[in-house]
Design an enzyme around this catalytic site. Structure first.
Site, short mmCIF file in Angstrom:
data_model
loop_
_atom_site.label_atom_id
_atom_site.label_comp_id
_atom_site.label_asym_id
_atom_site.label_seq_id
_atom_site.Cartn_x
_atom_site.Cartn_y
_atom_site.Cartn_z
N ILE A 148 -14.28 -38.83 34.55
CA ILE A 148 -13.59 -39.42 33.40
C ILE A 148 -13.83 -40.93 33.36
O ILE A 148 -14.16 -41.49 32.31
CB ILE A 148 -12.08 -39.12 33.46
CG1 ILE A 148 -11.84 -37.62 33.40
CG2 ILE A 148 -11.34 -39.84 32.33
CD1 ILE A 148 -10.41 -37.21 33.74
N ARG A 228 -1.96 -39.88 36.39
CA ARG A 228 -0.70 -39.22 36.74
C ARG A 228 0.43 -40.24 36.76
O ARG A 228 0.25 -41.37 37.24
CB ARG A 228 -0.81 -38.52 38.11
CG ARG A 228 -1.62 -37.22 38.07
CD ARG A 228 -0.87 -36.15 37.28
NE ARG A 228 -1.57 -34.87 37.22
CZ ARG A 228 -2.34 -34.49 36.23
NH1 ARG A 228 -2.56 -35.30 35.20
NH2 ARG A 228 -2.91 -33.30 36.23
N ASP A 252 0.37 -42.37 28.68
CA ASP A 252 0.27 -40.97 28.29
C ASP A 252 0.93 -40.06 29.31
O ASP A 252 1.13 -38.88 29.05
CB ASP A 252 -1.21 -40.59 28.11
CG ASP A 252 -1.39 -39.21 27.49
OD1 ASP A 252 -0.77 -38.95 26.44
OD2 ASP A 252 -2.13 -38.39 28.06
N GLU A 257 8.41 -35.83 33.01
CA GLU A 257 8.03 -35.50 31.64
C GLU A 257 8.82 -34.31 31.13
O GLU A 257 9.09 -33.37 31.90
CB GLU A 257 6.52 -35.20 31.59
CG GLU A 257 5.68 -36.41 31.96
CD GLU A 257 4.17 -36.15 31.88
OE1 GLU A 257 3.77 -35.04 31.47
OE2 GLU A 257 3.40 -37.06 32.23
N HIS A 276 1.41 -37.02 26.83
CA HIS A 276 0.49 -36.37 27.77
C HIS A 276 -0.52 -35.48 27.01
O HIS A 276 -0.64 -34.29 27.28
CB HIS A 276 1.27 -35.53 28.80
CG HIS A 276 0.47 -35.24 30.04
ND1 HIS A 276 1.04 -35.05 31.27
CD2 HIS A 276 -0.87 -35.11 30.25
CE1 HIS A 276 0.12 -34.81 32.17
NE2 HIS A 276 -1.06 -34.85 31.57
#
Length: 316
Positions: A148, A228, A252, A257, A276
């Site tokens: 990524i 994370r 994000d 969450e 997310h």
């Protein structure tokens, strides 16, 4: 051979698997709670990695391989998996394109002051004094220079940005002008206009971004977290934002969450909250199951699945 999925799999992908592997018994469920006794006969479990407990492993007496169709594996019961000799693989790499595009889009939104422009539009206010910043010539630092991170750096190069990455070894990787190990992360933080965290959650990365590290960043810098939530000390990030140690945070992912309704992040001008979704794409499952198929072919042939195999001691 029995393959059980506790993940909701798109119907067309289910049918393709049934057609291509006629001698395999596939059992598709939408959640682990309704898998029931099918788990007892499973040789392979397909999961998003958030629903597997030690009790499930005790029931799955024949289980040899867990395929996690996401990158995150931190919620798996590693010790129990290790004791049973179960192989774990994940879908690492499939998020590179959508997460890199998300990152560049957010960098552009902050640089071009999109939140302010949308507010002015809603107010029907014509104001040409809104500050505009170019990405050209700026530096992006990426915490986690894996698949990524490398895609983020590659896209950033299209904007003529300088790229600094951090990985566990300091080993050079493509699209980065400079790579530093964790021991030299201060260099990345001090010199970056955008700091992007793509860190997985492990014992080493828990609470990696502290108040002290935010203070090392430029007051004009932007922090983006797509890795994370627990790699960032959230209360310390809030303090850094309130003290204007950095100018903006795009978040994000969070420690818990969904983000609680009354959290200050929701209403702060210096924070952009998204739920997310940086890795979400219509291509998500096709890419994940392409990895599964390659590993599954090896598994059927009597060989262990090796693509994206998780080190159970390291947790990634």
């Amino acid at each position: 051979m029995n393959v059980v999925s506790s993940a909701r799999v798109r119907p067309e992908i289910q049918q393709e698997l049934l057609d291509d592997y006629p001698n395999v018994h596939f059992h598709f469920f939408e959640r682990m709670e309704i898998v029931g006794s099918a788990l007892e006969e499973a040789d392979v479990l397909i999961t998003y990695g958030e629903d597997v407990t030690e009790e499930h492993l005790q029931a799955a007496k024949k289980l040899k391989w867990i395929m996690v169709i996401s990158a995150g594996v931190e919620q798996l019961p590693f010790q129990a998996i290790k004791e049973k000799g179960i192989i774990v693989t994940n879908a690492k790499g499939i998020h590179a394109i959508p997460m890199a595009e998300y990152t560049l889009s957010m960098m552009l939104q902050v640089a071009r002051n999109a939140k302010r422009l949308i507010s002015l539009e809603q107010e029907q206010t014509w104001d040409r004094r809104v500050p505009m910043i170019e990405l050209n010539g700026q530096t992006v630092g990426v915490l986690g220079a894996g698949a990524i991170g490398q895609e983020i750096a590659r896209l950033a190069k299209a904007f003529r940005m300088k790229t600094i990455g951090m990985n566990s070894t300091g080993r050079t990787v493509s699209s980065f002008d400079q790579i530093v190990p964790p021991a030299s992360v201060d260099t990345l933080l001090k010199n970056s206009d955008f700091v992007v965290s793509v860190l997985p959650f492990t014992k080493r990365t828990e609470g990696f971004m502290t108040y002290e590290r935010f203070q090392l960043m430029k007051p004009s810098a932007v922090f983006i977290n797509i890795g994370r939530g627990k790699t960032v000390k959230q209360t310390e990030l809030l303090k850094a934002l309130e003290e204007k140690a950095i100018s903006h945070a795009v978040l994000d992912v969070f420690e818990e969450e969904p983000l609680e309704e009354n959290h200050p992040f929701w209403t702060m001008d210096s924070v952009t909250v998204t739920p997310h979704l940086s890795g979400i794409s219509r291509q998500y499952q096709p890419r994940a199951f392409a990895i599964f198929r390659e590993n599954f072919d090896s598994f059927i042939a009597g060989n262990p699945p090796l693509i994206n195999r998780i080190n159970l001691d390291e947790g990634y």
